[in-house]
Scaffold this motif. Structure first.
Motif, PDB file in Angstrom:
ATOM      1  N   PHE A   1      56.718  50.717  43.466  1.00  0.00           N
ATOM      2  CA  PHE A   1      57.756  49.718  43.682  1.00  0.00           C
ATOM      3  C   PHE A   1      58.354  49.357  42.317  1.00  0.00           C
ATOM      4  CE2 PHE A   1      54.685  49.464  47.066  1.00  0.00           C
ATOM      5  CZ  PHE A   1      55.468  49.360  48.212  1.00  0.00           C
ATOM      6  N   ALA A   2      59.507  49.948  42.030  1.00  0.00           N
ATOM      7  CA  ALA A   2      60.112  49.802  40.709  1.00  0.00           C
ATOM      8  C   ALA A   2      60.488  48.362  40.387  1.00  0.00           C
ATOM      9  CB  ALA A   2      61.348  50.705  40.596  1.00  0.00           C
ATOM     10  N   ASP A   3      60.899  47.592  41.389  1.00  0.00           N
ATOM     11  CA  ASP A   3      61.331  46.211  41.127  1.00  0.00           C
ATOM     12  C   ASP A   3      60.189  45.331  40.643  1.00  0.00           C
ATOM     13  OD1 ASP A   3      60.137  46.496  43.625  1.00  0.00           O
ATOM     14  OD2 ASP A   3      61.223  44.788  44.480  1.00  0.00           O
ATOM     15  N   LYS A   4      58.972  45.622  41.119  1.00  0.00           N
ATOM     16  CA  LYS A   4      57.812  44.826  40.705  1.00  0.00           C
ATOM     17  C   LYS A   4      56.873  45.594  39.777  1.00  0.00           C
ATOM     18  CE  LYS A   4      57.752  41.954  44.864  1.00  0.00           C
ATOM     19  NZ  LYS A   4      56.947  41.490  46.034  1.00  0.00           N
ATOM     20  N   LYS A   5      57.205  46.862  39.533  1.00  0.00           N
ATOM     21  CA  LYS A   5      56.383  47.732  38.702  1.00  0.00           C
ATOM     22  C   LYS A   5      54.945  47.791  39.231  1.00  0.00           C
ATOM     23  CE  LYS A   5      59.131  47.015  34.510  1.00  0.00           C
ATOM     24  NZ  LYS A   5      59.118  46.556  33.103  1.00  0.00           N
ATOM     25  N   ILE A   6      54.825  48.180  40.493  1.00  0.00           N
ATOM     26  CA  ILE A   6      53.530  48.251  41.158  1.00  0.00           C
ATOM     27  C   ILE A   6      53.300  49.652  41.713  1.00  0.00           C
ATOM     28  CG2 ILE A   6      52.227  47.493  43.193  1.00  0.00           C
ATOM     29  CD1 ILE A   6      53.361  44.730  42.830  1.00  0.00           C
ATOM     30  N   LEU A   7      52.132  50.209  41.429  1.00  0.00           N
ATOM     31  CA  LEU A   7      51.663  51.444  42.048  1.00  0.00           C
ATOM     32  C   LEU A   7      50.683  51.028  43.138  1.00  0.00           C
ATOM     33  CD1 LEU A   7      50.822  54.047  39.228  1.00  0.00           C
ATOM     34  CD2 LEU A   7      52.390  54.391  41.136  1.00  0.00           C
ATOM     35  N   LEU A   8      50.936  51.406  44.363  1.00  0.00           N
ATOM     36  CA  LEU A   8      50.133  50.937  45.490  1.00  0.00           C
ATOM     37  C   LEU A   8      49.184  52.011  45.998  1.00  0.00           C
ATOM     38  CD1 LEU A   8      49.545  48.733  47.604  1.00  0.00           C
ATOM     39  CD2 LEU A   8      51.423  49.680  48.963  1.00  0.00           C
ATOM     40  N   LEU A   9      47.891  51.700  45.968  1.00  0.00           N
ATOM     41  CA  LEU A   9      46.889  52.627  46.474  1.00  0.00           C
ATOM     42  C   LEU A   9      47.043  52.837  47.977  1.00  0.00           C
ATOM     43  CD1 LEU A   9      44.306  54.306  45.910  1.00  0.00           C
ATOM     44  CD2 LEU A   9      42.988  52.233  46.408  1.00  0.00           C
ATOM     45  N   GLY A  10      47.174  51.733  48.731  1.00  0.00           N
ATOM     46  CA  GLY A  10      47.343  51.875  50.173  1.00  0.00           C
ATOM     47  C   GLY A  10      46.988  50.605  50.919  1.00  0.00           C
ATOM     48  N   PRO A  11      46.918  50.659  52.246  1.00  0.00           N
ATOM     49  CA  PRO A  11      46.613  49.477  53.054  1.00  0.00           C
ATOM     50  C   PRO A  11      45.142  49.095  52.944  1.00  0.00           C
ATOM     51  CG  PRO A  11      46.736  51.407  54.451  1.00  0.00           C
ATOM     52  CD  PRO A  11      47.146  51.851  53.077  1.00  0.00           C
ATOM     53  N   PRO A  12      44.773  47.852  53.334  1.00  0.00           N
ATOM     54  CA  PRO A  12      43.367  47.434  53.295  1.00  0.00           C
ATOM     55  C   PRO A  12      42.494  48.279  54.213  1.00  0.00           C
ATOM     56  CG  PRO A  12      44.822  45.533  53.527  1.00  0.00           C
ATOM     57  CD  PRO A  12      45.664  46.755  53.746  1.00  0.00           C
ATOM     58  N   LEU A  13      41.211  48.354  53.863  1.00  0.00           N
ATOM     59  CA  LEU A  13      40.222  49.081  54.640  1.00  0.00           C
ATOM     60  C   LEU A  13      39.313  48.078  55.347  1.00  0.00           C
ATOM     61  CD1 LEU A  13      38.482  51.684  55.298  1.00  0.00           C
ATOM     62  CD2 LEU A  13      37.254  51.184  53.169  1.00  0.00           C
TER      63      LEU A  13
END
Length: 339
Positions: free
Chosen positions: A315-327
């Motif tokens: 997410f470029a606007d927040k500079k976030i790399l997202l691993l994925g949804p909760p487990l």
């Protein structure tokens, strides 16, 4: 005279042809270290617990795959001043990238700025400091999803009504406080018959302190229906408090605990579920992200990281790399994990 004009035209032609090449060279520096010489560091909130040990394993696996060295540097207790000291030491060593699971934004932000000024790639992982100069946040899941999911799962266990209490880690921990805010928001918007009666904090995320805080909550609110252990280190203390009080099955316990941590409590019926993610994959992604930053590479909107099962969103606007949804960890899958 003709020779002078010919010479002038020849020089101009050579300059014109050479200009794109020079511009390209300036935009693509050749002095970037190869991956095998990179040193990528990670400062966890504390060491010696299954969760961060799994992150260490993931980081080491990534280093073995991509090249370079993963430096896992932490303290045995959750201490913001110690994080500052460790980060300052890594800056002095001149490592190529530093990531940190932030305990206290106020104290770590100046060090993040110092690392950046020293030409070191600097970013956060597991716990963010969004108002800092960090280059990216490697997020295990979206904070809202984590807060909302935990409340939804607890609400289902207590028939969407009753008093609940929260036992967290350090009061300054950015990630824990953010999740708690989303828990409060979810309760306010969706569950009018659920009331968060108190939020307790522990010193260094101590399990013994969590046990005491949970006992105090049960004494003060004898009709309490649920207890939330926000930090993974507080899960055992909260679960043991309910067990010792003979309230198994009467007070629901849920939290952000790793499978290894929650397994005995799920097996005994004290807990039905735990909400988490794969910390080994998070450690793997943390190393890969540091390598990209140190080599001056940009993240794509969708990143197919070698060695990871699922694509990683950026997410470029927040500079976030997202691993994925909760487990969601429960009796059906708790034996499937080794972290």
């Amino acid at each position: 005279m003709k020779n002078k004009w010919f010479l002038f035209a020849l020089v101009a032609l050579i300059a014109f042809i050479s200009w794109p090449l020079a511009a390209q060279t300036a935009a693509s520096p050749t002095n970037v270290k190869p991956a095998e010489k990179m040193r990528i560091a990670f400062i966890p909130q504390l060491i010696g617990i299954p969760y961060f040990t799994a992150m260490e394993q993931g980081g080491n696996e990534a280093a073995a795959k991509f090249g370079g060295k993963f430096l896992y540097v932490g303290a045995t207790t959750a201490s913001a001043p110690e994080q500052v000291r460790l980060m300052d030491n890594l800056i002095s060593q001149g490592v190529d990238a530093i990531s940190v699971s932030v305990l206290d934004s106020a104290s770590i932000n100046p060090m993040i700025a110092k690392a950046k000024a020293a030409g070191i790639a600097v970013y956060t992982s597991d716990s963010d400091s969004p108002d800092s100069e960090r280059q990216v946040y490697v997020a295990q899941a979206l904070d809202q999803d984590l807060g909302y999911t935990l409340i939804d799962r607890l609400a289902a266990q207590i028939d969407e009504k009753g008093k609940i209490g929260i036992v967290s880690g350090e009061s300054t921990a950015t990630n824990l406080n953010t999740w708690i805010e989303f828990m409060k928001e979810r309760v306010a918007k969706k569950y009018p018959n659920i009331k968060i009666v108190d939020i307790r904090y522990t010193t260094g995320g101590s399990s013994a302190d969590a046990l005491q805080q949970a006992q105090d909550l049960m004494t003060r609110y004898p009709d309490i229906k649920g207890l939330i252990a926000v930090a993974s280190t507080t899960v055992p203390g909260v679960a043991q408090a309910v067990q010792q009080a003979g309230k198994t099955g009467k007070i629901a316990v849920i939290g952000y605990g790793s499978p290894v941590t929650v397994k005995p409590f799920i097996k005994s019926g004290i807990m039905k579920e735990s909400v988490l993610w794969d910390p080994k994959a998070l450690g793997y992604l943390t190393y890969w992200a540091g390598l990209q930053l140190a080599q001056g590479k940009k993240f794509n909107e969708i990143n197919n990281v070698p060695g990871m099962k699922n694509p990683v969103k950026y997410f470029a606007d927040k500079k976030i790399l997202l691993l994925g949804p909760p487990l969601i960890i429960n009796s059906s899958n708790v034996d499937s994990f080794d972290f």
